[in-house]
Scaffold this motif. Structure first.
Motif, PDB file in Angstrom:
ATOM      1  N   VAL A 169       0.361  12.874  -2.237  1.00  0.00           N
ATOM      2  CA  VAL A 169      -0.012  14.085  -2.807  1.00  0.00           C
ATOM      3  C   VAL A 169       1.117  14.842  -3.312  1.00  0.00           C
ATOM      4  O   VAL A 169       1.828  15.488  -2.469  1.00  0.00           O
ATOM      5  CB  VAL A 169      -0.601  14.982  -1.570  1.00  0.00           C
TER       6      VAL A 169
ATOM      7  N   ASN B  92       0.297   4.893   0.384  1.00  0.00           N
ATOM      8  CA  ASN B  92      -0.711   6.027   0.928  1.00  0.00           C
ATOM      9  C   ASN B  92      -0.433   7.394   1.027  1.00  0.00           C
ATOM     10  O   ASN B  92       0.661   7.641   1.092  1.00  0.00           O
ATOM     11  CB  ASN B  92      -1.363   5.623   2.289  1.00  0.00           C
ATOM     12  N   ASN B  93      -1.582   8.205   0.941  1.00  0.00           N
ATOM     13  CA  ASN B  93      -1.225   9.719   1.167  1.00  0.00           C
ATOM     14  C   ASN B  93      -0.411  10.494   0.015  1.00  0.00           C
ATOM     15  O   ASN B  93       0.357  11.123   0.345  1.00  0.00           O
ATOM     16  CB  ASN B  93      -0.850  10.131   2.673  1.00  0.00           C
TER      17      ASN B  93
ATOM     18  N   ASN C  20       0.909  -1.166  -0.082  1.00  0.00           N
ATOM     19  CA  ASN C  20      -0.052  -0.171   0.066  1.00  0.00           C
ATOM     20  C   ASN C  20       0.828   1.185  -0.036  1.00  0.00           C
ATOM     21  O   ASN C  20       1.822   1.230   0.869  1.00  0.00           O
ATOM     22  CB  ASN C  20      -0.878   0.145   1.314  1.00  0.00           C
TER      23      ASN C  20
ATOM     24  N   ALA D  25       2.624   5.108  -7.721  1.00  0.00           N
ATOM     25  CA  ALA D  25       1.227   5.636  -7.243  1.00  0.00           C
ATOM     26  C   ALA D  25       0.550   6.823  -8.309  1.00  0.00           C
ATOM     27  O   ALA D  25       1.392   7.750  -8.960  1.00  0.00           O
ATOM     28  CB  ALA D  25       1.343   6.384  -5.921  1.00  0.00           C
ATOM     29  N   SER D  26      -0.676   6.416  -8.311  1.00  0.00           N
ATOM     30  CA  SER D  26      -1.204   7.521  -9.262  1.00  0.00           C
ATOM     31  C   SER D  26      -2.513   8.277  -8.699  1.00  0.00           C
ATOM     32  O   SER D  26      -3.098   9.059  -9.384  1.00  0.00           O
ATOM     33  CB  SER D  26      -1.985   6.696 -10.621  1.00  0.00           C
ATOM     34  N   GLU D  27      -2.598   7.680  -7.573  1.00  0.00           N
ATOM     35  CA  GLU D  27      -4.211   8.263  -6.791  1.00  0.00           C
ATOM     36  C   GLU D  27      -3.357   8.431  -5.423  1.00  0.00           C
ATOM     37  O   GLU D  27      -2.324   8.298  -4.964  1.00  0.00           O
ATOM     38  CB  GLU D  27      -5.155   7.268  -6.794  1.00  0.00           C
ATOM     39  N   VAL D  28      -4.303   9.036  -4.603  1.00  0.00           N
ATOM     40  CA  VAL D  28      -3.754   9.292  -3.160  1.00  0.00           C
ATOM     41  C   VAL D  28      -3.551   8.097  -2.492  1.00  0.00           C
ATOM     42  O   VAL D  28      -2.523   7.745  -1.701  1.00  0.00           O
ATOM     43  CB  VAL D  28      -4.920   9.970  -2.472  1.00  0.00           C
ATOM     44  N   ASN D  29      -4.504   6.916  -2.524  1.00  0.00           N
ATOM     45  CA  ASN D  29      -4.037   5.641  -1.837  1.00  0.00           C
ATOM     46  C   ASN D  29      -3.912   4.606  -3.023  1.00  0.00           C
ATOM     47  O   ASN D  29      -4.914   4.725  -3.677  1.00  0.00           O
ATOM     48  CB  ASN D  29      -5.147   5.227  -0.698  1.00  0.00           C
ATOM     49  N   ASN D  30      -3.005   3.731  -2.945  1.00  0.00           N
ATOM     50  CA  ASN D  30      -2.979   2.715  -4.150  1.00  0.00           C
ATOM     51  C   ASN D  30      -2.363   1.344  -3.419  1.00  0.00           C
ATOM     52  O   ASN D  30      -1.862   1.451  -2.326  1.00  0.00           O
ATOM     53  CB  ASN D  30      -1.697   3.208  -4.863  1.00  0.00           C
TER      54      ASN D  30
END
Length: 254
Positions: free
Chosen positions: A162, A159-160, A157, A204-209
């Motif tokens: 940004v 995460n976060n 995971n 990562a391409s999103e906030v949480n992956n």
């Protein structure tokens, strides 16, 4: 200009002579190509294709030659073995060319082993193109043991995520024993070279992956977390032993 480039490429291609001597049988003064492909617990792997060729490089406008010498594959216990004859012009340090051993694992089950092409991710030590720049005596044995790990997966995971600016990255890579036996690899405490997944695959391409990252079963693996924040890169390596039938899930924060 474009037509000129195409013509030059065609000249280069057709001026490289190719000879197929893979059907020849060596009866005396033979050199030996031999080795083995193994996986976990020293189990042999059948069906890896092994070939040997001798290449003399050409100049900028073509020329050169390739002599195909051996085509074989590993048996049910993972061994390959074939004798071949080296021409006088190919023998010694003053010879014009060099030998190349090619390994092809593409016929194996990619869901069972970590291979050169894992369909997702990559391997930094491909099995192709092991060069031998000179053979000084015909009574020589060439080849090596190669290791293809059993493939398993861990959940990672990230995460976060940004990003602060363009070019910021949050990525996971796995590094594992793979390929030729080199005696000792201090990085992985292994006798095999290092392969790796990742390189923009598990990014990562999103906030949480969440990613299913392939790793080597029953081996020490490196889980590398790469963060680029505001243009500053901070890779961190974690050594993790991956047991059989693992259910490992790891979480990292950006």
């Amino acid at each position: 200009m474009r037509k000129t480039i195409i013509i030059l490429l065609l000249i280069t291609f057709y001026n490289c002579s190719k000879t197929d001597d893979t059907g020849n049988v060596c009866t005396s003064d033979c050199t030996t190509l031999q080795g083995r492909f193994i996986t976990l617990n020293n189990v042999g792997i059948e069906g890896v294709k092994v070939s040997l060729k001798y290449r003399i490089p050409g100049g900028p406008f073509g020329g050169g030659s390739i002599r195909y010498i051996v085509k074989t594959e590993t048996d049910e216990n993972g061994y390959f073995h074939q004798e071949f004859y080296i021409k006088d012009s190919e023998l010694g340090e003053s010879a014009d060319g060099y030998f190349i051993i090619d390994y092809d694992d593409s016929s194996l089950d990619v869901s069972q082993y970590i291979l050169s092409d894992n369909l997702i991710g990559t391997t930094t030590q491909p099995l192709l193109g092991q060069a031998i720049y000179s053979i000084n005596s015909r009574d020589t044995i060439i080849g090596n043991t190669c290791y293809l790990p059993k493939k398993t997966y861990v959940k990672i995971n990230l995460n976060n995520f940004v990003p602060v600016q363009d070019g910021d990255i949050f990525e996971v890579q796995s590094l594992y024993p793979f390929g030729l036996d080199i005696g000792y690899n201090q990085f992985l405490d292994s006798k095999y070279t290092t392969g790796s997944s990742g390189f923009s695959t598990f990014e990562a391409s999103e906030v949480n992956n969440q990613f299913n990252v392939f790793v080597a079963e029953n081996e020490n693996n490196i889980i590398r977390i790469l963060k680029i924040k505001n243009g500053i890169s901070t890779p961190v390596d974690y050594t993790i032993y991956i047991p059989t039938d693992n259910n490992i899930e790891l979480t990292y924060e950006y």
